[in-house]
Design a protein around this motif. Sequence first.
Motif, mmCIF file in Angstrom:
data_model
loop_
_atom_site.group_PDB
_atom_site.id
_atom_site.type_symbol
_atom_site.label_atom_id
_atom_site.label_comp_id
_atom_site.label_asym_id
_atom_site.label_seq_id
_atom_site.Cartn_x
_atom_site.Cartn_y
_atom_site.Cartn_z
ATOM 1 N N MET A 1 0.843 -1.157 0.000
ATOM 2 C CA MET A 1 0.000 0.000 0.000
ATOM 3 C C MET A 1 0.898 1.234 0.000
ATOM 4 O O MET A 1 1.911 1.264 0.679
ATOM 5 C CB MET A 1 -0.865 0.059 1.247
ATOM 6 N N VAL A 2 0.490 2.211 -0.760
ATOM 7 C CA VAL A 2 1.188 3.486 -0.799
ATOM 8 C C VAL A 2 0.146 4.607 -0.756
ATOM 9 O O VAL A 2 -1.032 4.384 -1.020
ATOM 10 C CB VAL A 2 2.079 3.646 -2.057
ATOM 11 N N SER A 3 0.610 5.793 -0.435
ATOM 12 C CA SER A 3 -0.265 6.956 -0.395
ATOM 13 C C SER A 3 0.045 7.843 -1.589
ATOM 14 O O SER A 3 1.191 8.241 -1.801
ATOM 15 C CB SER A 3 -0.040 7.736 0.899
ATOM 16 N N ILE A 4 -0.996 8.135 -2.372
ATOM 17 C CA ILE A 4 -0.877 9.056 -3.493
ATOM 18 C C ILE A 4 -1.925 10.139 -3.297
ATOM 19 O O ILE A 4 -3.125 9.858 -3.336
ATOM 20 C CB ILE A 4 -1.075 8.336 -4.842
ATOM 21 N N ASP A 5 -1.464 11.356 -3.052
ATOM 22 C CA ASP A 5 -2.367 12.490 -2.819
ATOM 23 C C ASP A 5 -3.400 12.177 -1.740
ATOM 24 O O ASP A 5 -4.598 12.394 -1.924
ATOM 25 C CB ASP A 5 -3.063 12.909 -4.109
ATOM 26 N N SER A 15 6.080 -1.455 -7.080
ATOM 27 C CA SER A 15 6.920 -0.639 -7.950
ATOM 28 C C SER A 15 6.594 0.847 -7.895
ATOM 29 O O SER A 15 7.270 1.637 -8.548
ATOM 30 C CB SER A 15 6.786 -1.124 -9.392
ATOM 31 N N MET A 16 5.595 1.229 -7.141
ATOM 32 C CA MET A 16 5.227 2.642 -7.058
ATOM 33 C C MET A 16 6.237 3.384 -6.191
ATOM 34 O O MET A 16 6.802 2.815 -5.261
ATOM 35 C CB MET A 16 3.827 2.800 -6.470
ATOM 36 N N PRO A 17 6.464 4.653 -6.508
ATOM 37 C CA PRO A 17 7.430 5.422 -5.729
ATOM 38 C C PRO A 17 6.890 5.768 -4.341
ATOM 39 O O PRO A 17 5.688 5.783 -4.115
ATOM 40 C CB PRO A 17 7.623 6.686 -6.563
ATOM 41 N N GLY A 18 7.795 6.029 -3.448
ATOM 42 C CA GLY A 18 7.424 6.461 -2.109
ATOM 43 C C GLY A 18 7.460 5.338 -1.098
ATOM 44 O O GLY A 18 7.795 4.198 -1.398
ATOM 45 N N ARG A 19 7.118 5.684 0.087
ATOM 46 C CA ARG A 19 7.131 4.772 1.206
ATOM 47 C C ARG A 19 5.943 3.824 1.109
ATOM 48 O O ARG A 19 4.845 4.221 0.766
ATOM 49 C CB ARG A 19 7.058 5.591 2.486
ATOM 50 N N GLY A 20 6.128 2.567 1.426
ATOM 51 C CA GLY A 20 5.059 1.583 1.353
ATOM 52 C C GLY A 20 4.737 0.984 2.706
ATOM 53 O O GLY A 20 5.514 1.078 3.643
ATOM 54 N N ALA A 21 3.581 0.381 2.800
ATOM 55 C CA ALA A 21 3.150 -0.310 4.011
ATOM 56 C C ALA A 21 2.572 -1.659 3.608
ATOM 57 O O ALA A 21 1.893 -1.768 2.583
ATOM 58 C CB ALA A 21 2.096 0.508 4.752
ATOM 59 N N ARG A 37 -5.109 3.448 12.742
ATOM 60 C CA ARG A 37 -4.359 4.470 12.015
ATOM 61 C C ARG A 37 -2.932 4.019 11.709
ATOM 62 O O ARG A 37 -1.994 4.811 11.654
ATOM 63 C CB ARG A 37 -4.355 5.799 12.779
ATOM 64 N N ALA A 38 -2.759 2.717 11.489
ATOM 65 C CA ALA A 38 -1.436 2.155 11.224
ATOM 66 C C ALA A 38 -0.879 2.637 9.885
ATOM 67 O O ALA A 38 0.333 2.840 9.763
ATOM 68 C CB ALA A 38 -1.500 0.634 11.254
ATOM 69 N N PHE A 39 -1.729 2.830 8.890
ATOM 70 C CA PHE A 39 -1.248 3.290 7.589
ATOM 71 C C PHE A 39 -0.711 4.716 7.679
ATOM 72 O O PHE A 39 0.306 5.041 7.070
ATOM 73 C CB PHE A 39 -2.353 3.221 6.530
ATOM 74 N N VAL A 40 -1.380 5.563 8.435
ATOM 75 C CA VAL A 40 -0.931 6.947 8.602
ATOM 76 C C VAL A 40 0.462 6.959 9.233
ATOM 77 O O VAL A 40 1.352 7.685 8.781
ATOM 78 C CB VAL A 40 -1.940 7.750 9.453
ATOM 79 N N ARG A 41 0.656 6.145 10.260
ATOM 80 C CA ARG A 41 1.965 6.091 10.919
ATOM 81 C C ARG A 41 3.025 5.456 10.027
ATOM 82 O O ARG A 41 4.142 5.960 9.912
ATOM 83 C CB ARG A 41 1.869 5.314 12.235
ATOM 84 N N ALA A 42 2.696 4.346 9.383
ATOM 85 C CA ALA A 42 3.680 3.630 8.567
ATOM 86 C C ALA A 42 4.110 4.448 7.351
ATOM 87 O O ALA A 42 5.286 4.423 6.966
ATOM 88 C CB ALA A 42 3.110 2.296 8.112
ATOM 89 N N LEU A 43 3.172 5.161 6.757
ATOM 90 C CA LEU A 43 3.485 5.941 5.561
ATOM 91 C C LEU A 43 3.977 7.343 5.894
ATOM 92 O O LEU A 43 4.362 8.098 4.997
ATOM 93 C CB LEU A 43 2.256 6.013 4.647
ATOM 94 N N ARG A 44 3.913 7.690 7.184
ATOM 95 C CA ARG A 44 4.380 8.999 7.670
ATOM 96 C C ARG A 44 3.710 10.155 6.938
ATOM 97 O O ARG A 44 4.366 11.069 6.447
ATOM 98 C CB ARG A 44 5.886 9.103 7.567
ATOM 99 N N VAL A 45 2.389 10.090 6.862
ATOM 100 C CA VAL A 45 1.628 11.171 6.240
ATOM 101 C C VAL A 45 0.976 11.997 7.332
ATOM 102 O O VAL A 45 0.697 11.511 8.425
ATOM 103 C CB VAL A 45 0.548 10.642 5.257
ATOM 104 N N SER A 46 0.753 13.253 7.024
ATOM 105 C CA SER A 46 0.044 14.101 7.979
ATOM 106 C C SER A 46 -1.406 14.193 7.527
ATOM 107 O O SER A 46 -1.690 14.329 6.347
ATOM 108 C CB SER A 46 0.679 15.487 8.036
ATOM 109 N N GLY A 47 -2.292 14.073 8.455
ATOM 110 C CA GLY A 47 -3.702 14.127 8.124
ATOM 111 C C GLY A 47 -4.270 12.764 7.786
ATOM 112 O O GLY A 47 -3.556 11.772 7.712
ATOM 113 N N PRO A 48 -5.570 12.712 7.544
ATOM 114 C CA PRO A 48 -6.240 11.438 7.269
ATOM 115 C C PRO A 48 -5.967 10.932 5.855
ATOM 116 O O PRO A 48 -5.617 11.689 4.957
ATOM 117 C CB PRO A 48 -7.714 11.778 7.455
ATOM 118 N N LEU A 49 -6.127 9.631 5.684
ATOM 119 C CA LEU A 49 -6.001 8.997 4.376
ATOM 120 C C LEU A 49 -7.369 8.534 3.899
ATOM 121 O O LEU A 49 -8.179 8.072 4.697
ATOM 122 C CB LEU A 49 -5.093 7.767 4.457
#
Length: 62
Positions: A1-5, A15-21, A37-49
Motif C-alpha cells: 500500500m502506498v499513499s498518493i495524494d 513498484s510505485m514510488p514512495g514509502r510503502g506499508a 491508524r497504522a497506515f498513517v503512521r507507517a506511511l508517515r503522512v500528515s492528516g487522514p487517508l
Amino acid sequence: MVSIDSVLVVDERASMPGRGAWVHETPECVDAAIRRRAFVRALRVSGPLDTQTIEQHIQRKG
C-alpha cells in the motif's frame, strides 16, 4: 500500500514510488490497520487517508 495524494492505494507489483506499508489482504487485518491508524503512521503522512480504494479492493478479492 502506498499513499498518493492522501489516497491509500494497492501497489500489487511493489513498484510505485514512495514509502510503502504491508498488511495481510484480509478484511480483518485491513480493518484493524485502518481503525488503529497504522497506515498513517507507517506511511508517515500528515492528516487522514482516504481508504475507500483499499476497502473496495479487499471486498472484491473476497
